[in-house]
Write a protein that holds these residues in place. Structure first.
Motif, PDB file in Angstrom:
ATOM      1  N   CYS A  45      35.078  13.691   3.710  1.00 46.51           N
ATOM      2  CA  CYS A  45      36.042  14.624   3.125  1.00 46.51           C
ATOM      3  C   CYS A  45      36.093  15.913   3.907  1.00 46.51           C
ATOM      4  O   CYS A  45      37.139  16.467   4.180  1.00 46.51           O
ATOM      5  CB  CYS A  45      35.649  14.921   1.668  1.00 46.51           C
ATOM      6  SG  CYS A  45      35.910  13.523   0.566  1.00 46.51           S
ATOM      7  N   ALA A  46      34.883  16.380   4.282  1.00 43.41           N
ATOM      8  CA  ALA A  46      34.825  17.622   5.059  1.00 43.41           C
ATOM      9  C   ALA A  46      35.532  17.451   6.386  1.00 43.41           C
ATOM     10  O   ALA A  46      36.264  18.317   6.846  1.00 43.41           O
ATOM     11  CB  ALA A  46      33.368  18.032   5.278  1.00 43.41           C
ATOM     12  N   GLY A  47      35.321  16.262   7.023  1.00 45.06           N
ATOM     13  CA  GLY A  47      35.970  16.004   8.301  1.00 45.06           C
ATOM     14  C   GLY A  47      37.461  15.989   8.152  1.00 45.06           C
ATOM     15  O   GLY A  47      38.192  16.532   8.967  1.00 45.06           O
ATOM     16  N   GLY A  48      37.960  15.362   7.083  1.00 46.22           N
ATOM     17  CA  GLY A  48      39.399  15.316   6.843  1.00 46.22           C
ATOM     18  C   GLY A  48      39.962  16.695   6.647  1.00 46.22           C
ATOM     19  O   GLY A  48      41.017  17.043   7.158  1.00 46.22           O
ATOM     20  N   SER A  49      39.238  17.523   5.932  1.00 49.54           N
ATOM     21  CA  SER A  49      39.688  18.885   5.688  1.00 49.54           C
ATOM     22  C   SER A  49      39.747  19.668   6.985  1.00 49.54           C
ATOM     23  O   SER A  49      40.681  20.391   7.256  1.00 49.54           O
ATOM     24  CB  SER A  49      38.725  19.562   4.704  1.00 49.54           C
ATOM     25  OG  SER A  49      39.093  20.900   4.521  1.00 49.54           O
ATOM     26  N   ALA A  50      38.749  19.492   7.842  1.00 50.84           N
ATOM     27  CA  ALA A  50      38.717  20.201   9.125  1.00 50.84           C
ATOM     28  C   ALA A  50      39.874  19.758  10.003  1.00 50.84           C
ATOM     29  O   ALA A  50      40.509  20.553  10.677  1.00 50.84           O
ATOM     30  CB  ALA A  50      37.386  19.936   9.822  1.00 50.84           C
ATOM     31  N   SER A  51      40.202  18.450   9.994  1.00 43.99           N
ATOM     32  CA  SER A  51      41.295  17.925  10.800  1.00 43.99           C
ATOM     33  C   SER A  51      42.623  18.503  10.340  1.00 43.99           C
ATOM     34  O   SER A  51      43.447  18.916  11.140  1.00 43.99           O
ATOM     35  CB  SER A  51      41.320  16.400  10.688  1.00 43.99           C
ATOM     36  OG  SER A  51      42.411  15.874  11.398  1.00 43.99           O
ATOM     37  N   SER A  52      42.820  18.562   9.031  1.00 42.09           N
ATOM     38  CA  SER A  52      44.063  19.121   8.489  1.00 42.09           C
ATOM     39  C   SER A  52      44.191  20.585   8.858  1.00 42.09           C
ATOM     40  O   SER A  52      45.250  21.066   9.222  1.00 42.09           O
ATOM     41  CB  SER A  52      44.079  18.965   6.964  1.00 42.09           C
ATOM     42  OG  SER A  52      44.071  17.598   6.623  1.00 42.09           O
ATOM     43  N   SER A  53      43.066  21.283   8.788  1.00 41.53           N
ATOM     44  CA  SER A  53      43.064  22.700   9.146  1.00 41.53           C
ATOM     45  C   SER A  53      43.415  22.883  10.608  1.00 41.53           C
ATOM     46  O   SER A  53      44.170  23.770  10.987  1.00 41.53           O
ATOM     47  CB  SER A  53      41.687  23.295   8.851  1.00 41.53           C
ATOM     48  OG  SER A  53      41.623  24.623   9.287  1.00 41.53           O
ATOM     49  N   SER A  54      42.876  21.986  11.455  1.00 39.63           N
ATOM     50  CA  SER A  54      43.160  22.049  12.892  1.00 39.63           C
ATOM     51  C   SER A  54      44.632  21.783  13.170  1.00 39.63           C
ATOM     52  O   SER A  54      45.258  22.468  13.986  1.00 39.63           O
ATOM     53  CB  SER A  54      42.295  21.029  13.627  1.00 39.63           C
ATOM     54  OG  SER A  54      42.607  21.005  15.000  1.00 39.63           O
ATOM     55  N   ASP A  55      45.184  20.783  12.476  1.00 40.46           N
ATOM     56  CA  ASP A  55      46.608  20.466  12.657  1.00 40.46           C
ATOM     57  C   ASP A  55      47.473  21.635  12.245  1.00 40.46           C
ATOM     58  O   ASP A  55      48.455  21.976  12.901  1.00 40.46           O
ATOM     59  CB  ASP A  55      46.984  19.228  11.836  1.00 40.46           C
ATOM     60  CG  ASP A  55      46.360  17.954  12.407  1.00 40.46           C
ATOM     61  OD1 ASP A  55      45.907  18.001  13.564  1.00 40.46           O
ATOM     62  OD2 ASP A  55      46.338  16.938  11.685  1.00 40.46           O
ATOM     63  N   ALA A  56      47.112  22.248  11.121  1.00 41.52           N
ATOM     64  CA  ALA A  56      47.890  23.391  10.627  1.00 41.52           C
ATOM     65  C   ALA A  56      47.821  24.546  11.609  1.00 41.52           C
ATOM     66  O   ALA A  56      48.812  25.232  11.871  1.00 41.52           O
ATOM     67  CB  ALA A  56      47.364  23.823   9.262  1.00 41.52           C
ATOM     68  N   SER A  57      46.617  24.740  12.175  1.00 41.44           N
ATOM     69  CA  SER A  57      46.445  25.811  13.153  1.00 41.44           C
ATOM     70  C   SER A  57      47.273  25.549  14.401  1.00 41.44           C
ATOM     71  O   SER A  57      47.906  26.456  14.945  1.00 41.44           O
ATOM     72  CB  SER A  57      44.967  25.923  13.531  1.00 41.44           C
ATOM     73  OG  SER A  57      44.779  26.903  14.520  1.00 41.44           O
ATOM     74  N   SER A  58      47.296  24.286  14.846  1.00 39.52           N
ATOM     75  CA  SER A  58      48.083  23.922  16.026  1.00 39.52           C
ATOM     76  C   SER A  58      49.567  24.146  15.776  1.00 39.52           C
ATOM     77  O   SER A  58      50.293  24.638  16.641  1.00 39.52           O
ATOM     78  CB  SER A  58      47.841  22.457  16.395  1.00 39.52           C
ATOM     79  OG  SER A  58      46.502  22.266  16.778  1.00 39.52           O
ATOM     80  N   ALA A  59      50.001  23.788  14.563  1.00 38.66           N
ATOM     81  CA  ALA A  59      51.408  23.981  14.216  1.00 38.66           C
ATOM     82  C   ALA A  59      51.757  25.459  14.198  1.00 38.66           C
ATOM     83  O   ALA A  59      52.814  25.879  14.669  1.00 38.66           O
ATOM     84  CB  ALA A  59      51.699  23.347  12.863  1.00 38.66           C
ATOM     85  N   ALA A  60      50.829  26.262  13.666  1.00 32.45           N
ATOM     86  CA  ALA A  60      51.057  27.708  13.609  1.00 32.45           C
ATOM     87  C   ALA A  60      51.138  28.284  15.013  1.00 32.45           C
ATOM     88  O   ALA A  60      51.979  29.139  15.312  1.00 32.45           O
ATOM     89  CB  ALA A  60      49.954  28.381  12.816  1.00 32.45           C
ATOM     90  N   ASP A  61      50.244  27.799  15.899  1.00 31.52           N
ATOM     91  CA  ASP A  61      50.249  28.264  17.290  1.00 31.52           C
ATOM     92  C   ASP A  61      51.567  27.893  17.966  1.00 31.52           C
ATOM     93  O   ASP A  61      52.138  28.689  18.716  1.00 31.52           O
ATOM     94  CB  ASP A  61      49.085  27.646  18.067  1.00 31.52           C
ATOM     95  CG  ASP A  61      47.739  28.218  17.634  1.00 31.52           C
ATOM     96  OD1 ASP A  61      47.743  29.276  16.977  1.00 31.52           O
ATOM     97  OD2 ASP A  61      46.707  27.600  17.943  1.00 31.52           O
ATOM     98  N   ALA A  62      52.038  26.679  17.719  1.00 28.24           N
ATOM     99  CA  ALA A  62      53.297  26.219  18.323  1.00 28.24           C
ATOM    100  C   ALA A  62      54.463  27.072  17.860  1.00 28.24           C
ATOM    101  O   ALA A  62      55.400  27.334  18.620  1.00 28.24           O
ATOM    102  CB  ALA A  62      53.537  24.752  17.975  1.00 28.24           C
TER     103      ALA A  62
END
Length: 285
Positions: free
Chosen positions: A26-43
């Motif tokens: 669950c923690a890994g999934g949460s970290a992945s979602s956070s990373s995706d959101a961060s990448s989208a924000a950066d884009a």
């Protein structure tokens, strides 16, 4: 009894292990979602713009600092042709492009079924009327030879420039489709010779005057400030050949594009254009 206890202990450890793995998952999934959101924000903070090297990429470069102050990174992608920047924009590989005038953009859409629109007009590159054997318009003799481009669009621009200077008069409404046949008044009986646009600088010394495209003039070392006349910033040509920021339809009012347009139409960019290109590029804002 001891055996039963051991079995229970092992079972409890296994369950605890599975629970830990589940939590880790669950923690890994949460970290992945956070990373995706961060990448989208950066884009969202990167503005990717296709441009021809000169003058467009050079002008865009002057907007980088203003965009950085607003939290945007300007990524300039240079192209040396007039097709790829539009196909890349249509395919969402770019946020915008800056290399073409509005007439070309409209023709490209019609011929290719693309959905590109202009978000803002930035500049145009004026036609110039250059001296050959005759040094000034006042000294132009009866029957003087004037060379103009032989392709429809550029010939019309040349004729409109001659009309702007009072040397001829065209049929009302001829506009940007004008040809020699549209000349209704030619008081000096000018001999207007049509030839390939790229050849005009080479024949300049053999004719009295020549109307030359900005890019060919620059390549030949002709300075637009030395031209006897240039297209006015309020002329039909300036409106028809304004170089624009193009975007995919629907994106013209996005925050990114509005930030880009604001940065490109600043006084800083205008001053850069005026001081760098000496009239060969004219800001229209």
């Amino acid at each position: 009894m001891r055996s039963s206890f051991v079995k229970k202990a092992v079972a409890l450890v296994a369950v605890a292990g599975l629970a830990t793995m589940g939590l880790a998952g669950c923690a890994g999934g949460s970290a992945s979602s956070s990373s995706d959101a961060s990448s989208a924000a950066d884009a969202d903070k990167v503005i990717r713009v296709g441009a021809s090297p000169s003058p467009h990429a050079e002008i865009l470069g002057q907007a980088k600092d203003a965009l950085a102050e607003k939290g945007y990174e300007l990524d300039i992608v240079e192209y040396n042709d007039y097709i790829l920047p539009n196909t890349a924009l249509e395919n969402d590989e770019l946020d915008a492009n800056y290399f073409q005038h509005i007439t070309y953009l409209n023709d490209f859409n019609e011929e290719n079924g693309t959905h590109l629109v202009d978000a803002a007009g930035i500049h145009f590159e004026p036609f110039g009327l250059y001296a050959g054997k005759t040094a000034s318009l006042d000294a132009l003799a009866d029957g003087a030879t004037v060379a103009v481009p032989n392709d429809t669009t550029n010939e019309a621009r040349a004729l409109l420039l001659l009309e702007q200077e009072g040397l001829i008069k065209l049929n009302e409404g001829a506009g940007l489709t004008a040809t020699k046949q549209d000349i209704v008044e030619n008081p000096k009986n000018l001999d207007i010779q049509e030839m390939e646009a790229a050849q005009l600088p080479r024949v300049l010394q053999d004719v009295d005057l020549a109307a030359i495209n900005g890019n060919y003039a620059l390549e030949a070392g002709l300075n637009v400030t030395d031209a006897l006349a240039v297209e006015g910033s309020q002329s039909d040509a300036a409106n028809a050949y304004v170089n624009v920021i193009a975007v995919k339809e629907g994106n013209e009012l996005s925050e990114k594009i509005q930030a880009l347009v604001e940065a490109l139409t600043s006084e800083n960019v205008k001053s850069y254009i005026e001081s760098t290109y000496n009239g060969a590029v004219v800001a229209l804002f």
